[in-house]
Enzyme design. Sequence first.
Site, PDB file in Angstrom:
ATOM      1  N   ARG A  10      -3.942  10.410 -11.248  1.00 39.90           N
ATOM      2  CA  ARG A  10      -5.898   9.781 -10.775  1.00 39.90           C
ATOM      3  C   ARG A  10      -6.836  10.706 -11.568  1.00 39.90           C
ATOM      4  NH1 ARG A  10      -7.493  13.467  -5.466  1.00 39.90           N
ATOM      5  NH2 ARG A  10      -6.017  14.894  -5.762  1.00 39.90           N
ATOM      6  N   GLU A  58     -11.690  -3.990   1.206  1.00 39.59           N
ATOM      7  CA  GLU A  58     -11.223  -3.248   0.346  1.00 39.59           C
ATOM      8  C   GLU A  58     -11.065  -5.241   0.214  1.00 39.59           C
ATOM      9  OE1 GLU A  58     -10.301  -2.615   2.962  1.00 39.59           O
ATOM     10  OE2 GLU A  58      -9.962  -0.070   2.465  1.00 39.59           O
ATOM     11  N   PHE A  83      -4.029   0.209  -0.056  1.00 36.64           N
ATOM     12  CA  PHE A  83      -5.273  -1.257   1.124  1.00 36.64           C
ATOM     13  C   PHE A  83      -5.878  -1.230  -0.737  1.00 36.64           C
ATOM     14  CE2 PHE A  83      -5.573   3.516   2.968  1.00 36.64           C
ATOM     15  CZ  PHE A  83      -5.621   3.486   3.293  1.00 36.64           C
ATOM     16  N   HIS A 109      -3.189   7.117  -5.470  1.00 39.26           N
ATOM     17  CA  HIS A 109      -2.268   7.620  -4.380  1.00 39.26           C
ATOM     18  C   HIS A 109      -1.076   6.351  -3.708  1.00 39.26           C
ATOM     19  CE1 HIS A 109      -5.860   9.920  -3.499  1.00 39.26           C
ATOM     20  NE2 HIS A 109      -5.045  10.972  -2.771  1.00 39.26           N
ATOM     21  N   ASP A 117      -0.623  13.087   4.676  1.00 42.11           N
ATOM     22  CA  ASP A 117      -1.071  12.101   5.149  1.00 42.11           C
ATOM     23  C   ASP A 117      -0.037  10.831   5.778  1.00 42.11           C
ATOM     24  OD1 ASP A 117      -3.175  12.462   5.236  1.00 42.11           O
ATOM     25  OD2 ASP A 117      -4.017  11.551   3.207  1.00 42.11           O
ATOM     26  N   ARG A 167      -1.291  11.344  -5.988  1.00 42.67           N
ATOM     27  CA  ARG A 167      -2.345  11.910  -5.768  1.00 42.67           C
ATOM     28  C   ARG A 167      -1.938  13.235  -6.408  1.00 42.67           C
ATOM     29  NH1 ARG A 167      -1.926  15.623  -1.553  1.00 42.67           N
ATOM     30  NH2 ARG A 167      -3.233  16.770  -0.709  1.00 42.67           N
TER      31      ARG A 167
END
Lengths: 315, 285
Positions: A10, A58, A83, A109, A117, A167
């Site tokens: 990223r 989104e 998403f 991610h 998470d 990530r």
Amino acid sequence: MADIITKATRVGYAEGLLYLGETDENVVVLDADLAGATQTVQFKKKHPDRFFDCGIAEQNMIGIASGLSLTGYTVFASSFAMFASGRAFEQIRNSVGYPHLNVKIGATHAGISVGEDGASHQCNEDIALMRTIPGMTIINPADAVEAKAATIAAAKYDGPVYMRFGRLAVPVIFDRSYKFEWGKARALTEGNDVAIFATGLMVNEALIAAEQLKNEGIAARVINVHTIKPLDEECVVNAARECGCVVTAEEHNVIGGLGGAVCECLSENCPTPVVRVGVDDEFGRSGPAVELLHLYGLDAAHIVESAKKAISLKK
Amino acid sequence: MDKQLKRELQMQAIRIRMDVIKGTFNAKSGHPGGSLSISDIMAYLYFNKMNVDPANPDWEQRDRLVLSKGHTAPALYGALALKGFFPESEIERLRKPGSFLQGHPSMRLTPGVDMSTGSLGQGISVAVGMALGAKLKGEDFNVYTILGDGEIQEGQVWEAAMFASAKGLDNLVAVVDNNNLQIDGTIDEVNSPYPIDKKFEAFGWNVINCDGHDFDEIDAAFTFAEKKNGKPSVIIAKTVKGKGVSYMEYAVEWHGKAPQQEEYEEAMNELQDRLSELETLAAQE
């Protein structure tokens, strides 16, 4: 041994966007309230006039990306892979893919290495989803260098591109001389005993696996597949023919991703035993990223084991 | 509104309706009800409002229309054909293999179609993106989008509405075709979006209610909508589903079915009579 430099893909994405911000005034970046995490905040700081935060919406973001592209902009729309590809799948299918618009989806991610998470945010389905959209290009870079180069290359290409970033900071395997070749899979090691097709952070694991296999007298050809669609079928078929067995390695469900794409290609063109390394059709869970990668078999050890299995399946 | 112009628009709207009937009859499928309810607005947009060039459909400075309620493509196709984007004869090939007229609009196939639509709720977001692009580029074209009243049950519509007002997109005009019917019944029976005006008002839009079949009111509504006060505008057009074909009016079953031979003839005769009537009136004026 030299110190291993690690960097998340990223971050490479953000570096690519910064380069584009300076060199291409038609580049616009969108985010959905995750600019800090996706790293698009770097672009925002430099080019606030060409950055729009769409908030936690989104589906609308993808539509806005389409509309902006129709007024001549090259748009990068960012969110987490879950998403972007999941929540907004149908918007990508109908409002980007069907009209074949110049929209780039920067999905960060991705995969299980999201870590703590947990399953709701660990997207192991995005490659499968995106692969079924006609005309979609899918790029999953192996390191931050490739991520930056792929981002810059995507801006030069006229059409929809799904870019998959991680990530987790992962080893940088390419140096500054690296050139991104659109749609080309490239062998990183020589060998004819087994072909290992790897993508994303699994490329580095495959390289470690190849070293271990070498110590056991097995010559593995590690092939970096940064572009999963369109698949470099010529490379896949040639390597399968020359090696006689195949392993695929990806941080994604074993269904529908790189493994699926390689199996589909080979079963029609060059039937070859294939062993798939990936998330074994299950949801993830919370935990430190590296620990999870081992827990789900997304590591060099599992690739080594799979390579031996693949070799045993040769006729 | 000028009397002569009004007559012209009324006649174009009837011609669009005839194309709707012709297209769906030949296709043996399609959505005549909602196409007929937006025919007057479509005539107004293409023959009085929008700055477009049929000889140059991709002209960058043109006004755009995103038909968010994409299933009513037959009305859009009628307007585009009459405007000269393609020959009117193509209407009879609607929905047939080999035709560039798809069941829902495809921008890659049909000259004059500004965006591919059909999946409800998505078109408005694209229109918002176009309006944002125009602002960013410093272009002064307008972006129009037409939504169904059932369509606004889609959450994405309100994501788009929130963003458009947050960014002050006063170059955007949305029309809600309020014919009060969706496939499963009246919109309030199914899942009421009322009060539509209050909702858009709360989202920071200029809101104008009008009769979607009265050109004076339509004209006043669009004139007000383009006042550019830093807010996007929505015109809530009260319409009749199936408008102009007596047996289709207010009848939900004509949402998505094509007329049979006799029904086709009856509809075309009615529309032709109305057109002749308007022509006579125009000649007398």
